[in-house]
Design a protein around this motif. Sequence first.
Motif, PDB file in Angstrom:
ATOM      1  N   ARG A 152     -21.013 -62.946 -59.349  1.00  0.00           N
ATOM      2  CA  ARG A 152     -20.216 -63.584 -60.397  1.00  0.00           C
ATOM      3  C   ARG A 152     -20.072 -62.637 -61.575  1.00  0.00           C
ATOM      4  O   ARG A 152     -20.970 -61.839 -61.856  1.00  0.00           O
ATOM      5  N   GLU A 165     -15.690 -66.421 -61.143  1.00  0.00           N
ATOM      6  CA  GLU A 165     -15.679 -65.886 -59.772  1.00  0.00           C
ATOM      7  C   GLU A 165     -14.769 -64.661 -59.696  1.00  0.00           C
ATOM      8  O   GLU A 165     -13.708 -64.626 -60.331  1.00  0.00           O
ATOM      9  N   VAL A 189     -13.409 -63.282 -54.040  1.00  0.00           N
ATOM     10  CA  VAL A 189     -13.922 -64.567 -53.545  1.00  0.00           C
ATOM     11  C   VAL A 189     -12.833 -65.637 -53.629  1.00  0.00           C
ATOM     12  O   VAL A 189     -12.632 -66.418 -52.680  1.00  0.00           O
ATOM     13  N   GLN A 210     -10.982 -67.712 -50.339  1.00  0.00           N
ATOM     14  CA  GLN A 210     -10.867 -69.169 -50.203  1.00  0.00           C
ATOM     15  C   GLN A 210      -9.435 -69.570 -49.840  1.00  0.00           C
ATOM     16  O   GLN A 210      -9.202 -70.616 -49.260  1.00  0.00           O
ATOM     17  N   LEU A 251     -19.362 -67.812 -46.209  1.00  0.00           N
ATOM     18  CA  LEU A 251     -19.453 -67.378 -47.608  1.00  0.00           C
ATOM     19  C   LEU A 251     -20.566 -68.197 -48.246  1.00  0.00           C
ATOM     20  O   LEU A 251     -20.415 -69.404 -48.434  1.00  0.00           O
ATOM     21  N   GLN A 252     -21.682 -67.532 -48.508  1.00  0.00           N
ATOM     22  CA  GLN A 252     -22.824 -68.246 -49.101  1.00  0.00           C
ATOM     23  C   GLN A 252     -22.878 -67.975 -50.589  1.00  0.00           C
ATOM     24  O   GLN A 252     -22.608 -66.863 -51.039  1.00  0.00           O
ATOM     25  N   ARG A 253     -23.259 -68.997 -51.339  1.00  0.00           N
ATOM     26  CA  ARG A 253     -23.320 -68.879 -52.801  1.00  0.00           C
ATOM     27  C   ARG A 253     -24.759 -69.032 -53.267  1.00  0.00           C
ATOM     28  O   ARG A 253     -25.433 -69.969 -52.857  1.00  0.00           O
ATOM     29  N   ASP A 257     -24.627 -70.236 -59.861  1.00  0.00           N
ATOM     30  CA  ASP A 257     -23.398 -70.095 -60.646  1.00  0.00           C
ATOM     31  C   ASP A 257     -23.604 -69.329 -61.948  1.00  0.00           C
ATOM     32  O   ASP A 257     -22.741 -69.318 -62.815  1.00  0.00           O
ATOM     33  N   ARG A 286     -22.572 -63.820 -54.076  1.00  0.00           N
ATOM     34  CA  ARG A 286     -21.927 -64.504 -52.974  1.00  0.00           C
ATOM     35  C   ARG A 286     -22.065 -63.578 -51.779  1.00  0.00           C
ATOM     36  O   ARG A 286     -21.734 -62.391 -51.901  1.00  0.00           O
TER      37      ARG A 286
END
Length: 201
Positions: free
Chosen positions: A62, A68, A72, A76, A140-142, A145, A151
Amino acid sequence: MELAIADLDATAIYKLMVGSIQPRPIAWVCTRNHQGVLNLAPFSFFTLVSVNPPIVAFAPLRKPDGSEKDTVLNLQECPEFTLNIVSHRVVEAMNKTSAPLARGDSEVGFAGLSTTPSLAVLPPRIAQAQIHFECRLRDLQRFGDEPMAGRLVLGDIIQVHVADELYDQGRIRTEKLDAVGRMAGNTYSTTRDTFDIDRPG
Ligand SMILES: Cc1cc2nc3c(=O)[nH]c(=O)nc-3n(C[C@H](O)[C@H](O)[C@H](O)COP(=O)(O)O)c2cc1C
């Protein structure tokens, strides 16, 4: 020196990690938003994680303001990318593509680069690179935040392009590829000083 992660902020952790995990190869990743605008960005948090099936991983963090990255956001909208290998001769252009351009502006033209259509995915390849992987997003793993939260992008490689002069009976002529790695800050390494060591057994 003993360093408990709990006592460190994100910038301190970043400096320790990029100074320790070196050299890192560079994934030069081209993605596309739903309007067809291309994004191109380098990622040195990058490796191969599976051969059978072939899967690459890279990690966009991030931004410092917590937002973002375009890569990324684009994945999406269009879950495909090309991963272009960075040779010494394109390192200046690669660096330019790390500029934080607005989402509607493409780094491709900004860096004086051009594209070649891919065979199996919508994002094109970078013509000035000599090896390209066409990839389909697998996962896609996060990891939170906060600013610099990672990511993990996992992509299946479905097509490989290798410039003829680099290809020798299934192997890559690495001395001709002349890949670069990222160290820390503005420092890079070449792959020109290599040595061999016999494996045991
Ligand atoms: C050589 C190099 C390696 C980089 N590696 C990473 C990385 O692994 N992860 C990351 O989040 N940013 C990395 N960056 C910064 C991104 O390339 C930069 O933030 C870029 O604008 C990506 O953002 P975008 O997806 O919004 O275009 C790197 C920059 C350079 C020059």
